[in-house]
Motif scaffolding. Sequence first.
Motif, short mmCIF file in Angstrom:
data_model
loop_
_atom_site.label_atom_id
_atom_site.label_comp_id
_atom_site.label_asym_id
_atom_site.label_seq_id
_atom_site.Cartn_x
_atom_site.Cartn_y
_atom_site.Cartn_z
N GLU A 1 20.18 -29.23 6.48
CA GLU A 1 19.25 -28.78 7.53
C GLU A 1 19.75 -27.48 8.16
O GLU A 1 18.98 -26.54 8.37
N THR A 2 21.05 -27.40 8.46
CA THR A 2 21.64 -26.20 9.05
C THR A 2 21.49 -25.01 8.13
O THR A 2 21.13 -23.91 8.56
N ILE A 3 21.76 -25.21 6.86
CA ILE A 3 21.65 -24.13 5.88
C ILE A 3 20.21 -23.62 5.81
O ILE A 3 19.95 -22.41 5.86
N CYS A 4 19.26 -24.53 5.72
CA CYS A 4 17.84 -24.12 5.61
C CYS A 4 17.37 -23.38 6.86
O CYS A 4 16.71 -22.35 6.76
N GLN A 5 17.73 -23.88 8.02
CA GLN A 5 17.32 -23.22 9.27
C GLN A 5 17.94 -21.82 9.37
O GLN A 5 17.26 -20.87 9.78
N SER A 6 19.20 -21.68 8.98
CA SER A 6 19.87 -20.38 9.05
C SER A 6 19.24 -19.39 8.08
O SER A 6 18.98 -18.24 8.43
N LEU A 7 18.98 -19.84 6.85
CA LEU A 7 18.37 -18.94 5.87
C LEU A 7 16.94 -18.58 6.26
O LEU A 7 16.50 -17.44 6.06
N SER A 8 16.20 -19.51 6.85
CA SER A 8 14.85 -19.21 7.33
C SER A 8 14.89 -18.12 8.40
O SER A 8 14.08 -17.19 8.38
N LEU B 1 26.37 -25.13 0.11
CA LEU B 1 26.26 -26.55 -0.21
C LEU B 1 27.48 -27.04 -0.98
O LEU B 1 27.96 -28.15 -0.76
N ASN B 2 28.01 -26.19 -1.87
CA ASN B 2 29.23 -26.58 -2.59
C ASN B 2 30.39 -26.72 -1.62
O ASN B 2 31.22 -27.62 -1.77
N ALA B 3 30.46 -25.84 -0.61
CA ALA B 3 31.51 -25.96 0.41
C ALA B 3 31.38 -27.28 1.15
O ALA B 3 32.37 -27.94 1.46
N ALA B 4 30.14 -27.69 1.42
CA ALA B 4 29.91 -28.96 2.12
C ALA B 4 30.37 -30.14 1.28
O ALA B 4 30.91 -31.11 1.80
N ALA C 1 34.40 -30.60 1.26
CA ALA C 1 35.11 -30.95 2.49
C ALA C 1 35.22 -32.46 2.64
O ALA C 1 34.28 -33.20 2.37
N ASP C 2 36.39 -32.90 3.10
CA ASP C 2 36.60 -34.33 3.36
C ASP C 2 36.07 -34.72 4.73
O ASP C 2 35.66 -35.84 4.97
N ASP C 3 36.10 -33.78 5.67
CA ASP C 3 35.72 -34.04 7.06
C ASP C 3 34.38 -33.36 7.34
O ASP C 3 34.22 -32.17 7.13
N ALA C 4 33.40 -34.13 7.85
CA ALA C 4 32.05 -33.59 8.10
C ALA C 4 32.09 -32.45 9.11
O ALA C 4 31.43 -31.43 8.94
N ALA C 5 32.89 -32.57 10.17
CA ALA C 5 32.96 -31.51 11.19
C ALA C 5 33.57 -30.25 10.59
O ALA C 5 33.10 -29.14 10.83
N GLU C 6 34.62 -30.42 9.79
CA GLU C 6 35.24 -29.27 9.13
C GLU C 6 34.25 -28.64 8.17
O GLU C 6 34.14 -27.42 8.08
N SER C 7 33.50 -29.45 7.48
CA SER C 7 32.51 -28.97 6.53
C SER C 7 31.46 -28.11 7.22
O SER C 7 31.14 -27.01 6.77
N LEU C 8 30.91 -28.57 8.36
CA LEU C 8 29.90 -27.79 9.08
C LEU C 8 30.48 -26.50 9.62
O LEU C 8 29.82 -25.47 9.63
N GLY C 9 31.74 -26.53 10.05
CA GLY C 9 32.39 -25.30 10.52
C GLY C 9 32.54 -24.29 9.40
O GLY C 9 32.28 -23.10 9.58
N ASP C 10 32.95 -24.76 8.22
CA ASP C 10 33.08 -23.87 7.06
C ASP C 10 31.72 -23.30 6.66
O ASP C 10 31.60 -22.12 6.33
N ILE C 11 30.70 -24.14 6.68
CA ILE C 11 29.36 -23.69 6.31
C ILE C 11 28.85 -22.67 7.31
O ILE C 11 28.30 -21.63 6.93
N ALA C 12 29.06 -22.92 8.59
CA ALA C 12 28.61 -21.98 9.62
C ALA C 12 29.30 -20.63 9.43
O ALA C 12 28.65 -19.57 9.52
#
Length: 168
Positions: free
Chosen positions: A32-39, A127-130, A133-144
Amino acid sequence: MVSDKLPPCADDVFKNGVSACLVGDVPKHAAETICQSLSAVTGWKIDWHYFGGRTHIKALAPAPQPQPEPIAWMVGTAFWWTKEEAERDAAATGLPIVGLGPMAGAAEVERLNRALALAGHWCASALNAAQRADDAAESLGDIASLLRHQAKDIEAALSANHVPEVKS
């Protein structure tokens, strides 16, 4: 705690959008974050849904309208409804002005299509970065962080009237 309830894929994107990427299962909120950012960066309607257990991201171009001039202007991440405001902001910040709106001819459509392909490539990277990641919070930080860099790249490419081709 973040709710697991997210809206379904927008019906028009689901039915009429073009496939931007199909990757393995990723967290719903990351997609959802990726789609909103790209939009926000591209002006296209971008959404996702699960397809066969995989995350399928689709994009829908804005409807073409006869509009020779931009309907708004963007300087960095700020939106301006008048060109004068955008010019003042650009002078103050040193950032380029990017016209927004359906003001495109055939060359502009091709350039934006290449930008969408580039966004799809970046989307797959995020999405591959997500997935890694083992940790969801770390994953969202990396994606952001990845999306911030990618947004700067696409802004630079679009403002320079050049969008590099993405080779799959």
